[in-house]
Design a protein around this motif. Structure first.
Motif, PDB file in Angstrom:
ATOM      1  N   MET B   1     -51.578   3.454 -19.093  1.00 19.74           N
ATOM      2  CA  MET B   1     -52.187   2.449 -19.993  1.00 19.74           C
ATOM      3  C   MET B   1     -53.435   2.622 -20.196  1.00 19.74           C
ATOM      4  O   MET B   1     -54.407   2.874 -19.675  1.00 19.74           O
ATOM      5  CB  MET B   1     -52.265   1.119 -19.047  1.00 19.74           C
ATOM      6  CG  MET B   1     -52.299  -0.003 -19.884  1.00 19.74           C
ATOM      7  SD  MET B   1     -53.003  -1.507 -18.671  1.00 19.74           S
ATOM      8  CE  MET B   1     -54.414  -1.224 -18.350  1.00 19.74           C
ATOM      9  N   ALA B   2     -53.689   3.141 -21.753  1.00 20.18           N
ATOM     10  CA  ALA B   2     -54.819   3.483 -22.232  1.00 20.18           C
ATOM     11  C   ALA B   2     -55.683   1.955 -22.512  1.00 20.18           C
ATOM     12  O   ALA B   2     -55.205   1.029 -22.461  1.00 20.18           O
ATOM     13  CB  ALA B   2     -54.890   4.321 -23.358  1.00 20.18           C
ATOM     14  N   GLN B   3     -56.762   2.270 -22.924  1.00 19.28           N
ATOM     15  CA  GLN B   3     -57.773   1.189 -23.380  1.00 19.28           C
ATOM     16  C   GLN B   3     -57.257   0.467 -24.638  1.00 19.28           C
ATOM     17  O   GLN B   3     -56.672   1.243 -25.512  1.00 19.28           O
ATOM     18  CB  GLN B   3     -59.119   1.470 -23.675  1.00 19.28           C
ATOM     19  CG  GLN B   3     -60.305   0.629 -22.894  1.00 19.28           C
ATOM     20  CD  GLN B   3     -61.558   1.325 -22.984  1.00 19.28           C
ATOM     21  OE1 GLN B   3     -62.186   1.091 -24.075  1.00 19.28           O
ATOM     22  NE2 GLN B   3     -62.231   1.768 -22.031  1.00 19.28           N
ATOM     23  N   ALA B   4     -57.352  -0.694 -24.633  1.00 22.16           N
ATOM     24  CA  ALA B   4     -56.879  -1.251 -25.897  1.00 22.16           C
ATOM     25  C   ALA B   4     -57.906  -1.186 -27.078  1.00 22.16           C
ATOM     26  O   ALA B   4     -59.020  -1.400 -27.093  1.00 22.16           O
ATOM     27  CB  ALA B   4     -56.862  -3.123 -25.672  1.00 22.16           C
ATOM     28  N   PHE B  19     -64.038  10.349 -27.763  1.00 15.05           N
ATOM     29  CA  PHE B  19     -63.506  10.066 -26.461  1.00 15.05           C
ATOM     30  C   PHE B  19     -63.866   8.645 -26.007  1.00 15.05           C
ATOM     31  O   PHE B  19     -63.380   8.133 -24.729  1.00 15.05           O
ATOM     32  CB  PHE B  19     -64.166  10.998 -25.333  1.00 15.05           C
ATOM     33  CG  PHE B  19     -64.259  12.458 -25.927  1.00 15.05           C
ATOM     34  CD1 PHE B  19     -62.854  13.208 -25.748  1.00 15.05           C
ATOM     35  CD2 PHE B  19     -65.061  13.370 -26.006  1.00 15.05           C
ATOM     36  CE1 PHE B  19     -62.692  14.322 -26.008  1.00 15.05           C
ATOM     37  CE2 PHE B  19     -64.938  14.394 -26.569  1.00 15.05           C
ATOM     38  CZ  PHE B  19     -63.855  15.154 -26.334  1.00 15.05           C
ATOM     39  N   HIS B  20     -64.281   7.764 -26.826  1.00 12.85           N
ATOM     40  CA  HIS B  20     -64.543   6.400 -26.635  1.00 12.85           C
ATOM     41  C   HIS B  20     -65.349   6.134 -25.422  1.00 12.85           C
ATOM     42  O   HIS B  20     -65.105   5.121 -24.490  1.00 12.85           O
ATOM     43  CB  HIS B  20     -63.258   5.939 -26.589  1.00 12.85           C
ATOM     44  CG  HIS B  20     -63.211   4.168 -26.792  1.00 12.85           C
ATOM     45  ND1 HIS B  20     -63.977   3.721 -27.763  1.00 12.85           N
ATOM     46  CD2 HIS B  20     -62.643   3.187 -26.202  1.00 12.85           C
ATOM     47  CE1 HIS B  20     -63.819   2.341 -27.848  1.00 12.85           C
ATOM     48  NE2 HIS B  20     -63.043   2.048 -26.798  1.00 12.85           N
TER      49      HIS B  20
END
Lengths: 142, 224
Positions: B1-4, B19-20
């Motif tokens: 589950m990656a970041q929204a 890479f946020h």
């Protein structure tokens, strides 16, 4: 500075990923795995219920599981974007080669030495007599 | 589950971190990666030497003492306690990071405090264990223990044990110092003025890494 505040803003809207329930669940998983490892280690010590090789495999799998939970949840990597996960996971694959190559080297060296250095081999197979057991006490320590 | 994040986001088109994450956090991850290989090299060289030996001491025999109850053999109990302490302090560190996300200064202070206590408790346990082993005659270059099959053991066992747990203990020590600095900075309101607690997150990554390494040290020295 700009990127820092930007990141902070997105994380604010993304607060659910810091769910304390998930953290505590991770904690219980880690504790349960450790207790189980301890349990089978002591059981093996008392009863030799399994060959040690199989037991070691179990220990290694459980260690990797614990490592996964620490990295994914505590270090929060599971919740980062894919670029971030890949830039760490791909170099970490080097460990696969690293472990296999060097363990193999150790085994090969043991076989070579046992075959060609017979004196060393005989010595390593001769139990030390109890009386010869070197004194553990250091001088000066009671 | 990656970041929204918005779908179709072009990460590599410039102007933002692909890479946020913030620069410092990315660099902390890269440092930890290099540190992982340092520890990996130590543990793997230990594995190589152990594989090349015909026999090795039995950890259940070597590490069976527990303070206060003395000579009663309880294999691995003490080191399990140490593991538990470190996992626990990892949890309090996550809670400190989480509190930082909510800009809750009081909660950050509280959880950092418990993390520091946990780190100190772990170091104390290790100091006791080292002292105990030293009293039994174990040290660099000195191994009083027999191999599991009763043959003469070499000092490889103690050399690796003290080097690797020592190196890890030094990491824990550094982590405690870092956490104390974070505690003081939080206390003085540095992060409150900055408006974010991202520094705690970086200290947190380091602290979890120390826990991660201990998981491997625990397996390699005490279980295998």
């Amino acid at each position: 500075m700009d990127s820092a505040t930007a990141v902070q803003h997105t994380q604010h809207s993304d607060k659910h990923s810091f769910d304390t329930r998930i953290i505590w669940r991770t904690f219980w998983v880690l504790t349960a795995i450790t207790v189980f490892e301890l349990f089978i280690a002591i059981l093996y010590y008392e009863t030799d219920f399994l060959p040690k090789h199989i037991l070691n495999g179990v220990f290694i799998i459980m260690t990797l599981a614990k490592a996964f939970f620490i990295i994914a949840e505590f270090m929060h990597l599971r919740h980062e974007i894919k670029n971030m996960i890949m830039v760490l996971a791909v170099p970490a694959l080097l460990f696969i080669w690293f472990v296999i190559a060097f363990m193999g080297d150790g085994v090969s060296y043991r076989h070579l030495r046992n075959r060609y250095d017979r004196y060393q081999y005989e010595q390593s197979k001769t139990p030390v007599k109890k009386a010869e057991k070197p004194e553990a006490k250091k001088p000066g320590v009671e | 589950m990656a970041q929204a994040v918005p779908a179709g986001q072009k990460w590599w088109s410039g102007g933002k971190s692909p890479f946020h994450v913030e620069y410092g956090k990315l660099m902390m991850w890269f440092f930890l990666m290099s540190d992982a290989f340092t520890f990996g090299a130590l543990l793997i060289s230990y594995g190589t030497i152990r594989m090349s030996s015909n026999a090795w001491p039995n950890p259940n025999e070597v590490f069976k003492t527990f303070p206060i109850i003395g000579e009663m053999p309880v294999p691995l109990a003490f080191v399990s306690l140490m593991t538990f302490i470190l996992i626990m302090s990892s949890v309090t560190m996550v809670l400190a990071v989480g509190a930082g996300h909510n800009n809750d200064r009081k909660a950050v202070l509280k959880w950092l405090f418990w993390t520091i206590i946990g780190g100190l408790a772990f170091l104390s346990c290790q100091a006791w264990e080292w002292t105990h082993l030293h009293m039994e005659g174990a040290w660099w270059g000195r191994n009083p223990f027999m191999n599991i099959d009763g043959t003469q053991s070499s000092s490889n066992f103690t050399n690796f044990f003290f080097t690797i747990t020592g190196f890890h203990g030094f990491h824990v020590f550094s982590g405690v110092i870092v956490n104390i600095i974070m505690f003081i900075m939080t206390w003085k309101g540095t992060f409150e003025r900055k408006g974010h607690y991202l520094m705690i997150e970086k200290a947190g990554l380091y602290w979890h890494f120390v826990d991660l390494v201990w998981v491997f040290v625990f397996t390699c020295f005490y279980l295998l």
